[in-house]
Scaffold this motif. Structure first.
Motif, PDB file in Angstrom:
ATOM      1  N   ILE A 288      59.007  15.222  51.036  1.00 23.35           N
ATOM      2  CA  ILE A 288      60.297  15.782  50.811  1.00 23.35           C
ATOM      3  C   ILE A 288      60.400  16.081  49.447  1.00 23.35           C
ATOM      4  O   ILE A 288      60.836  16.978  49.026  1.00 23.35           O
ATOM      5  CB  ILE A 288      61.504  15.031  51.441  1.00 23.35           C
ATOM      6  CG1 ILE A 288      61.291  14.576  52.843  1.00 23.35           C
ATOM      7  CG2 ILE A 288      62.686  15.617  51.022  1.00 23.35           C
ATOM      8  CD1 ILE A 288      62.293  13.511  53.560  1.00 23.35           C
ATOM      9  N   GLY A 289      59.983  15.184  48.605  1.00 28.61           N
ATOM     10  CA  GLY A 289      59.966  15.657  47.173  1.00 28.61           C
ATOM     11  C   GLY A 289      61.330  15.458  46.385  1.00 28.61           C
ATOM     12  O   GLY A 289      62.257  14.603  46.743  1.00 28.61           O
ATOM     13  N   GLU A 290      61.667  16.307  45.400  1.00 31.92           N
ATOM     14  CA  GLU A 290      62.864  15.881  44.533  1.00 31.92           C
ATOM     15  C   GLU A 290      63.936  16.607  45.254  1.00 31.92           C
ATOM     16  O   GLU A 290      63.985  17.814  45.791  1.00 31.92           O
ATOM     17  CB  GLU A 290      62.568  16.782  43.109  1.00 31.92           C
ATOM     18  CG  GLU A 290      63.621  16.634  42.054  1.00 31.92           C
ATOM     19  CD  GLU A 290      63.380  17.358  40.742  1.00 31.92           C
ATOM     20  OE1 GLU A 290      64.231  17.882  40.209  1.00 31.92           O
ATOM     21  OE2 GLU A 290      62.234  17.447  40.495  1.00 31.92           O
ATOM     22  N   MET A 291      64.959  15.790  45.180  1.00 30.91           N
ATOM     23  CA  MET A 291      66.292  16.264  45.952  1.00 30.91           C
ATOM     24  C   MET A 291      67.528  15.788  45.166  1.00 30.91           C
ATOM     25  O   MET A 291      68.358  15.342  45.821  1.00 30.91           O
ATOM     26  CB  MET A 291      66.157  15.637  47.352  1.00 30.91           C
ATOM     27  CG  MET A 291      65.663  16.357  48.415  1.00 30.91           C
ATOM     28  SD  MET A 291      66.247  18.084  48.777  1.00 30.91           S
ATOM     29  CE  MET A 291      64.544  18.881  49.348  1.00 30.91           C
ATOM     30  N   GLY A 292      67.497  16.316  43.893  1.00 29.23           N
ATOM     31  CA  GLY A 292      68.653  16.207  43.211  1.00 29.23           C
ATOM     32  C   GLY A 292      70.183  16.606  43.746  1.00 29.23           C
ATOM     33  O   GLY A 292      71.122  15.845  43.686  1.00 29.23           O
ATOM     34  N   PRO A 293      70.232  17.789  44.509  1.00 27.83           N
ATOM     35  CA  PRO A 293      71.351  18.215  45.023  1.00 27.83           C
ATOM     36  C   PRO A 293      71.900  17.443  46.215  1.00 27.83           C
ATOM     37  O   PRO A 293      73.180  17.371  46.371  1.00 27.83           O
ATOM     38  CB  PRO A 293      71.044  19.735  45.439  1.00 27.83           C
ATOM     39  CG  PRO A 293      69.791  20.107  44.684  1.00 27.83           C
ATOM     40  CD  PRO A 293      69.115  18.923  44.370  1.00 27.83           C
ATOM     41  N   MET A 314      60.058  23.688  45.779  1.00 27.32           N
ATOM     42  CA  MET A 314      59.143  24.703  45.629  1.00 27.32           C
ATOM     43  C   MET A 314      59.695  25.995  46.523  1.00 27.32           C
ATOM     44  O   MET A 314      59.140  27.119  46.549  1.00 27.32           O
ATOM     45  CB  MET A 314      57.792  24.428  46.214  1.00 27.32           C
ATOM     46  CG  MET A 314      56.936  23.301  45.592  1.00 27.32           C
ATOM     47  SD  MET A 314      56.815  23.959  43.754  1.00 27.32           S
ATOM     48  CE  MET A 314      55.726  25.049  44.007  1.00 27.32           C
ATOM     49  N   GLY A 315      60.732  25.678  47.240  1.00 23.44           N
ATOM     50  CA  GLY A 315      61.218  26.808  48.018  1.00 23.44           C
ATOM     51  C   GLY A 315      60.797  27.233  49.340  1.00 23.44           C
ATOM     52  O   GLY A 315      61.003  28.286  49.866  1.00 23.44           O
TER      53      GLY A 315
END
Length: 689
Positions: A288-293, A314-315
């Motif tokens: 999943i990776g980075e999920m700041g929002p 990465m969109g």
């Protein structure tokens, strides 16, 4: 000190005789508002800049010196506290200035000779220098020639050694230069350490806290990151993903079913979309990776909250998350934090010392405290606060103390260079502090500014807090709207299709810095214009004083009659920038600038200025002339006939009774005829001639 420090630095059998640099009184060459300006202030600039006093840039620098003294007077009058600041600052800056005077002038430049000794040598040996040579410009060369003369025996020995040790270039001039360079390098490389020993200046070792002490002092640093326990659904189509969720909260079982049936993440779908407990500032597992929002959306939200679709870093895919529980942060034990504490103590960003902590001593007495380092940081707020810079500052202060002690011993504090440095330093400090106050002045109470901030935020920097926005908000309230309008219509193509009102925040953001600069320029101009100046020499040319707007305009009219168009243009631009709140000046300046640009064949900028004039001031008597002039330039000079037709037709509609309508009709017909009308007219004129 039992022995002369220079004895420790002897170069071979070098026999050197130097004299103390006790200077005479400085020579007054002028006064500004009663404050004296000295020839030595100019001599300092010559030595530092390495330029002749007769050069154009030096003449400008001298004129600026007088102008800056006028600014100094205005600053002290407006902010009397600057006087006390100079006194307090001189206590901390004195060692630095003495060090600079000693190293730059006494040692490197004068090679330990006195200035009077070098002047006497220069006068007695004029044949050694060019007829046009200025003493102050070639003083270092004078010092070198006297140095070689005084140390002729040592030089001869050095040359003999060089001829036998395999030196490739044994020419006399090369070896003389090498002899001098070696001496300068020796002074630069060894004098500092020698002086530290001579004056018994010692750094005090910094004792770090124990790991246990550090932990107790910074317990709040050693806590786990907060986080959430979450489920998710991952899909490639954001619209399809959003359609699966009709509410921002739901039952967990319902969310699990959606995850099982729709998520393209096979690892989590097999486990009902379960991701697990995830902590802030950490990357989520399962690709999943980075999920700041996600962390932002779930902040202070109840269990059961469903996020909006969030794009991956990465969109490529989108996620919807379900908040199953909140994971609070908790205090780490000392044992859990031990490794981090050890690393921090070994490589931490800064020391943690009390302001009274002694960092260095002289003869066992404290000379540098932690408070001295804090003062340097305060004066240089952008300087990184870490151990490397802390150590550099400490060592620099210690070196300054050593050189200052030696400088006082050698009477460098009586030299004209030192006195000129002190004056220049105080002048620069006040002028810089005054400029900062003027550029970032706040003219409104907090409640007024807060009301504006609550309504529109910071118009120049939308993400800036109110605490940091005061100066911006004050400028927003102060800035004349016609200043923004002129910018909008001058650069209209850059803002279309947005109208002026829609573009106003962007305009303000783009113009605020120039608005601040112009406000300062006005203070500078008015300070010089009001200054009472006395000049006691004919060799200095000062800036013209702008005593009033009327006198400034009269001067520009005179320049125009003399066809000094560059000066006219700069002058009107300066008036417009400095007095934006004076709409009469704004208006007249814009019209005159457009006219002068046209005469200078700068047609594009001219037509832009004309457009801004009749757009901002449509009811002014010159508006019709401005619009017609723009149409004329567009067709006759820029050959933009289509645009010219639009402008000329608009001109006829707005000003149907203008005396210029007939001329506008002729231009329109000429455009429509493809220029034939003008050709026929030229043929007729030629035939009549």
């Amino acid at each position: 000190m039992k022995k002369n420090v220079l004895a420790l630095l002897a170069l071979g059998a070098l026999l050197f005789t130097g004299c103390n640099a006790i200077g005479d009184k400085d020579t007054i060459i002028g006064r500004v508002n009663g404050e004296s300006i000295y020839q030595e202030d100019i001599d300092l600039m010559v030595r530092l800049r390495g330029e002749s006093s007769k050069s154009e840039s030096m003449r400008n620098a001298v004129a600026s010196l007088f102008s800056r003294n006028a600014i100094f007077s205005a600053a002290i009058e407006r902010y009397p506290e600057f006087k006390e600041e100079i006194k307090n600052r001189s206590k901390t800056i004195d060692n630095y200035l003495l060090t600079f005077a000693f190293q730059r002038f006494y040692a490197m430049d004068r090679l330990m000779f006195s200035d009077s000794e070098l002047r006497a040598y220069f006068d007695a040996h004029r044949s050694l220098f060019a007829d046009t040579a200025e003493y102050m410009l070639v003083r270092n060369v004078v010092a070198e020639k006297l140095f070689l003369e005084r140390n002729a025996d040592s030089l001869a020995a050095f040359i003999e050694r060089s001829k036998t040790d395999g030196t490739l270039d044994t020419s006399s001039e090369y070896l003389k230069n090498t002899f001098i360079r070696n001496y300068r390098e020796m002074l630069a490389n060894t004098m500092g350490d020698s002086l530290l020993k001579a004056f018994n200046l010692v750094l005090v070792p910094i004792v770090p806290p124990t790991p246990e002490e550090y932990y107790e002092k910074h317990k709040d640093w050693f806590v786990t990151e907060p986080g959430f326990e979450v489920y998710h659904v991952e899909m490639a189509d954001s619209l399809a993903l959003a359609a699966l969720f009709y509410t921002d909260s739901m039952d967990l079982d319902e969310f699990k079913k959606i995850a099982r049936d729709n998520s393209i993440n096979k690892e989590t779908a097999a486990n009902d979309g379960y991701v697990g407990k995830v902590l802030e500032k950490h990357v989520l597992p399962y690709g999943i990776g980075e999920m700041g929002p996600m962390f932002e959306q779930f902040k202070d939200k109840p269990v059961g909250t469903v996020s909006a679709p969030i794009r991956t870093f990465m969109g490529e895919t989108f996620h919807v998350f379900y908040l199953a529980s909140v994971v609070p942060s908790h205090q780490k034990s000392f044992e859990q934090a031990r490794a981090a504490i050890k690393n921090e103590l070994e490589h931490g960003i800064n020391y943690e010392l009390d302001s009274t902590y002694v960092l260095a001593t002289m003869n066992g007495e404290p000379v540098i405290l932690e408070s001295d380092i804090l003062d340097v940081y305060k004066a240089n707020p952008t300087m990184p606060r870490n151990r490397m810079y802390h150590d550099r500052i400490t060592n620099s202060l210690l070196q300054n103390i050593a050189f200052a002690q030696e400088a006082r011993k050698r009477k460098v504090d009586h030299s004209w260079e030192y006195r000129a440095l002190v004056r220049e330093n105080g002048l620069s400090y006040v002028c810089d502090a005054f400029e900062n106050k003027i550029k970032f002045i706040v003219n409104y109470p907090d409640d007024t500014l807060k009301a504006v901030y609550d309504k529109i935020g910071n118009p120049a920097h939308p993400n800036m807090s109110f605490e940091s926005s005061r100066a911006n908000l004050s400028n927003w309230l102060d800035m004349p709207r016609n200043l923004l309008k002129r910018k909008y219509y001058y650069s209209l193509e850059d803002y279309l299709p947005d109208d002026y009102e829609t573009s106003i925040n962007r305009l303000f953001s783009e113009m605020e810095i120039s608005y601040r600069d112009a406000r300062w320029d006005r203070v500078v101009t008015e300070a010089w214009g009001k200054a009472k100046v006395s000049l006691y020499t004919d060799s200095i040319f000062l800036l013209p004083q702008e005593n009033s707007l009327d006198s400034a305009i009269a001067a520009l009219d005179s320049f125009y009659r003399e066809q000094k168009l560059d000066k006219v243009l700069v002058g009107w631009q300066g008036l417009r920038d400095r007095y934006p709140e004076n709409d009469t000046i704004m208006k007249k300046s814009t019209y005159e600038i457009a006219h002068v640009l046209s005469e200078m064949n700068d047609y594009d900028h001219s037509q832009r200025e004309y457009r801004s004039f009749y757009s901002v001031w449509p009811d002014d008597p010159n508006a019709e002339k401005a619009m017609f002039s723009r149409g004329f330039i567009l067709t006759e000079n820029m050959h933009k006939d289509s645009l010219a037709l639009d402008v000329l037709n608009e001109f006829k509609q707005k000003f149907p009774k203008s005396e210029l309508v007939e001329s506008a009709d002729w231009l329109i017909e000429n455009i429509r005829s493809g220029g034939q009308l003008a050709n026929d007219l030229m043929k007729k004129i030629e035939a009549e001639e």
